[in-house]
Design a protein around this motif. Structure first.
Motif, short mmCIF file in Angstrom:
data_model
loop_
_atom_site.label_atom_id
_atom_site.label_comp_id
_atom_site.label_asym_id
_atom_site.label_seq_id
_atom_site.Cartn_x
_atom_site.Cartn_y
_atom_site.Cartn_z
N UNK A 172 16.77 80.01 36.58
CA UNK A 172 17.91 80.91 36.40
C UNK A 172 17.91 81.46 34.98
N UNK A 173 18.09 82.77 34.86
CA UNK A 173 18.21 83.41 33.55
C UNK A 173 19.54 84.15 33.50
N UNK A 174 20.38 83.75 32.54
CA UNK A 174 21.73 84.30 32.43
C UNK A 174 21.78 85.35 31.34
N UNK A 175 22.29 86.54 31.66
CA UNK A 175 22.47 87.57 30.63
C UNK A 175 23.81 87.39 29.92
N UNK A 176 24.86 87.16 30.70
CA UNK A 176 26.20 87.07 30.13
C UNK A 176 27.12 86.43 31.15
N UNK A 177 28.24 85.87 30.70
CA UNK A 177 29.21 85.31 31.66
C UNK A 177 30.59 85.21 31.04
N UNK A 178 31.60 85.12 31.91
CA UNK A 178 32.96 84.82 31.50
C UNK A 178 33.65 84.08 32.64
N UNK A 179 34.70 83.35 32.30
CA UNK A 179 35.37 82.49 33.28
C UNK A 179 36.87 82.77 33.26
N UNK A 180 37.47 82.81 34.45
CA UNK A 180 38.92 83.04 34.57
C UNK A 180 39.48 82.18 35.70
N UNK A 181 40.76 81.82 35.62
CA UNK A 181 41.36 81.06 36.72
C UNK A 181 41.70 81.97 37.89
N UNK A 182 41.49 81.47 39.10
CA UNK A 182 41.96 82.18 40.30
C UNK A 182 43.12 81.35 40.85
N UNK A 183 44.33 81.79 40.53
CA UNK A 183 45.52 81.01 40.85
C UNK A 183 45.97 81.24 42.28
N UNK A 184 45.77 82.45 42.79
CA UNK A 184 46.25 82.79 44.14
C UNK A 184 45.11 83.30 45.02
N UNK A 185 44.20 82.40 45.41
CA UNK A 185 43.10 82.84 46.27
C UNK A 185 43.60 83.22 47.67
N UNK A 186 42.78 83.99 48.37
CA UNK A 186 43.17 84.41 49.72
C UNK A 186 43.32 83.21 50.65
N UNK A 187 42.52 82.18 50.40
CA UNK A 187 42.65 80.96 51.20
C UNK A 187 42.23 79.75 50.37
N UNK A 188 42.76 78.61 50.71
CA UNK A 188 42.36 77.37 50.05
C UNK A 188 43.02 77.17 48.70
N UNK A 189 42.54 76.15 48.00
CA UNK A 189 43.09 75.77 46.71
C UNK A 189 42.67 76.75 45.61
N UNK A 190 43.42 76.78 44.50
CA UNK A 190 42.98 77.57 43.34
C UNK A 190 41.64 77.06 42.80
N UNK A 191 41.00 77.87 41.96
CA UNK A 191 39.70 77.47 41.41
C UNK A 191 39.41 78.28 40.15
N UNK A 192 38.39 77.86 39.42
CA UNK A 192 37.87 78.64 38.30
C UNK A 192 36.81 79.59 38.85
N UNK A 193 36.95 80.87 38.50
CA UNK A 193 35.97 81.87 38.95
C UNK A 193 35.05 82.20 37.77
N UNK A 194 33.77 81.95 37.97
CA UNK A 194 32.75 82.24 36.96
C UNK A 194 32.07 83.57 37.30
N UNK A 195 32.21 84.53 36.40
CA UNK A 195 31.54 85.82 36.56
C UNK A 195 30.23 85.75 35.77
N UNK A 196 29.10 85.79 36.47
CA UNK A 196 27.80 85.63 35.81
C UNK A 196 26.89 86.81 36.13
N UNK A 197 26.30 87.37 35.08
CA UNK A 197 25.27 88.40 35.25
C UNK A 197 23.92 87.72 35.08
N UNK A 198 23.14 87.70 36.16
CA UNK A 198 21.83 87.05 36.13
C UNK A 198 20.77 88.08 35.75
#
Length: 500
Positions: A391-417
Motif C-alpha cells: 500500500x502506498x498512501x499519498x494523503x489522508x484525513x480522519x473524521x467522526x461519522x456520528x450519524x451513519x445511515x445504519x449501524x453504530x457510529x465510526x471513524x471515517x478514514x479518507x485515504x488517497x492511495x
C-alpha cells in the motif's frame, strides 16, 4: 571535485555545534535566563504594564499575572501594533508581520521583531551545520538547493512589511548561498501554486540539485511533475540529491512514497518552524525527536493535553516534563507573544538533551465519543498497518461519522492511495487494531459497542489537492489536517465528488 565552500563548512559546523553544547548542557539555567530577560525587556510595554511585569520574580508570579491566551485573545494587542502603535507587546515596532490563515477572525498577524528574526535564520542554518558535523557530509553545499516556499513579495501596512513567513525568510538568505539557491526570485514570486511548480520544474531540471526542502505534500507534487516530465525517478534526474529537509508535518506517512519517487533512500532533516518561532530541529540522524531550542528568545511552558480545557490547568516548566506525555506547548517570546498557545501538542522523546516530536494539534483531535484520539496515534496506526504491504498512501484525513445511515457510529478514514487498491477492508481492520492498541479509550468504545471499527473511504487521485485548491489553500505553508472533530472537511470532500 574540490569545493572550498564544502571545505570551510566543516570547521564552521564544528564551531556551531560546540557553541550549542553550552546551553544543551545547562537547559534549566538557560530557560531561567531567557525568562528573566524577556520579562525585563518587556516591563515597560503596554502588555508589561497591564500585567505588572515589574513585580514578576519567578514562574509562579508569571502564572498568576499572565493567563494562557490564543491568537483571538491576544488580538486586541496585535490590532494596536498593526495600526502602528509602538511598545505594545514588545519594545518598539515589529520588523514584519507574518500573515497566516486565521481562524474566527480572518488573517492572523504574527509579529517578528529585530530580536526574534535572527533566531529563525540561525536555527535553519544550524540544523544544516549540525547535520554536516554529525555525518561529515558537506559536498551538497556546492550544489543547487531548492526551498519550496511562499512568495517573497511583501505588502506594507503602517510602515511594517507583512507576508508569509517563508516569503519573509527568503529575504535573509545569506550571500554565500545566493548562487546555490533556487528557484529564481521571479519564479518564487508566482502566487498560483500549480503554475509555480511547473516553473520550478523547468528551472531545476538542468541543474545539479543536491538539497530539496519543503512541506512533504508539496514536495511530492514537485517530484511527481519531475517524474511525469522525464519518465525517470527523481534520484536518477538529480544524481547528487542526497538531503531532504522538511517541516510542518510528520514525514513517516510520506516516506515510502518518497523513496519510490526518488528511487533510493536519502538523508533527511526535520525542522519545527512556525511564524511564532523556530522551536526545534533534528540534531541526530539516529535519534527520534528534534532538539528543543532553549536559547532562542523563547520561554516554554507545557500543559498536559488531557487537562488543557480544565479550569486553571497546571503549567509546567521544562524541569517537570516527562517522556511520552502529550503536552500542549505554551510559549513566551522576544516577539511579544506571552503565555501563547501555538495550538501544537508535543511529546518528549528525551530529556538529556530535551528532544520533542510534534504529536498533533490541540484543535486537531477526535473525541466525538470521548476517545481522545490524537494525530500521532492515527499516523502511527497507519504506519503499523501498511508495514510489509505494498500500500502506498499519498494523503489522508480522519473524521467522526456520528450519524451513519445504519449501524453504530465510526471513524471515517479518507485515504488517497498512490497505487491501485481493490479491497481496503483488511487494511481498515489492521489500522483499527493498531489504534485500539494505542488508545485505551478507543479500545473501550469498540469493545463496549459504542463505536464500530473504522471504515476507509477512498479518495480519487489528486482529490486532496483539489480539496485544498477549492478552499484557496493549495501550496505554500498550508497543510491538510490529519484529524477533525467535525465533518467540515469530510462533507466538502463528498460535496466536491472527490470520492473514488
Amino acid at each position: 571535485m574540490f569545493s572550498l565552500k564544502a571545505l570551510l563548512a566543516k570547521p564552521f559546523a564544528k564551531y556551531i555545534v560546540k557553541k550549542a553544547q553550552k546551553w544543551i548542557d545547562n537547559p534549566i539555567d538557560t530557560q531561567k535566563q531567557v525568562f528573566e530577560e524577556l520579562i525585563s525587556d518587556a516591563a515597560s510595554t503596554a502588555f508589561g504594564t497591564d500585567h505588572d511585569f515589574l513585580s514578576i520574580k519567578n514562574h509562579a508570579d508569571f502564572v498568576k499575572r499572565v493567563p494562557i491566551r490564543d491568537y483571538e485573545e491576544l488580538k486586541p494587542y496585535v490590532d494596536r501594533m498593526v495600526a502602528g502603535e509602538s511598545d505594545v507587546l514588545w519594545k518598539g515596532k515589529p520588523l514584519y508581520f507574518a500573515k497566516t490563515s486565521g481562524t474566527t477572525s480572518g488573517a492572523k498577524y504574527i509579529p517578528l521583531t529585530k530580536e526574534s528574526m535572527p533566531t529563525h535564520i540561525a536555527a535553519a542554518r544550524n540544523a544544516i551545520l549540525t547535520y554536516i558535523h554529525e555525518t561529515g557530509n558537506a559536498d551538497f553545499v556546492s550544489g543547487k538547493m531548492i526551498f519550496l516556499q511562499g512568495s517573497p513579495v511583501l505588502e506594507e501596512q503602517n510602515g511594517i512589511q507583512l507576508g508569509r513567513l517563508s516569503g519573509i525568510v527568503a529575504h535573509f538568505v545569506p550571500q554565500y548561498l545566493q548562487k546555490n539557491r533556487m528557484p529564481s526570485w521571479e519564479t518564487n514570486c508566482i502566487d498560483d501554486w500549480e503554475t509555480k511548480v511547473e516553473a520550478i520544474v523547468e528551472e531545476t531540471l538542468p541543474e545539479n540539485m543536491t538539497v530539496i526542502s519543503g512541506i512533504p505534500s508539496w514536495v511530492q507534487m514537485y517530484f511527481e511533475r519531475i517524474q511525469e516530465k522525464t519518465g525517470q525517478n527523481v534520484g536518477d534526474v538529480f544524481k547528487n540529491f542526497n538531503l531532504f529537509i522538511f517541516g510542518g508535518v510528520n514525514y513517516e506517512p510520506y516516506r515510502a512514497k518518497f523513496e519510490t519517487l526518488i528511487g533510493r533512500k536519502v538523508d533527511s532533516i526535520e525542522l519545527y518552524p512556525a511564524s511564532e518561532g523556530f522551536f526545534a530541529y533534528q540534531d541526530k540522524q539516529s535519534e527520534k525527536g528534534m532538539l528543543l531550542l532553549l536559547n532562542s528568545g523563547i520561554f516554554y511552558e507545557f500543559v498536559v493535553a488531557e487537562t488543557f480545557f480544565n479550569e486553571n490547568p497546571i503549567r509546567l516548566t521544562l524541569k517537570d516534563v516527562e517522556i511520552g506525555v502529550n503536552y500542549v506547548m505554551i510559549i513566551s517570546t522576544n516577539a511579544g507573544l506571552w503565555a501563547y498557545n501555538v495550538g501544537d501538542t508535543v511529546m518528549f522523546t528525551s530529556t538529556k538533551p530535551y528532544r520533542v516530536i510534534v504529536s498533533g494539534r490541540i484543535t486537531h483531535f477526535i473525541s466525538a465519543f470521548g476517545e481522545h484520539v490524537i494525530g500521532k496515534e492515527v499516523e502511527h496506526s497507519l504506519q503499523e498497518a501498511i508495514k510489509e504491504t505494498d500500500f502506498q498512501i499519498s494523503e489522508f484525513t480522519v473524521a467522526p461519522q456520528i450519524n451513519p445511515e445504519s449501524g453504530l457510529p465510526f471513524h471515517e478514514w479518507f485515504i488517497e492511495f498512490e497505487n491501485q487498491i481493490e479491497d481496503v477492508s483488511q487494511l481498515a481492520a489492521k489500522i483499527d487494531a493498531a489504534l485500539q492498541n494505542q488508545n485505551s479509550y478507543y479500545f473501550d468504545l469498540i469493545k463496549g459497542k459504542v463505536l464500530q471499527p473504522l471504515k476507509i473511504t477512498m479518495v480519487a487521485k489528486n482529490g486532496f489537492q483539489d480539496y485544498m485548491k477549492s478552499i484557496g489553500k493549495l501550496g505554500g505553508q498550508n497543510k491538510l489536517p490529519r484529524l477533525s472533530n467535525d465533518r467540515k472537511i469530510a462533507d466538502k470532500i463528498y460535496d466536491l465528488n472527490l470520492i473514488k
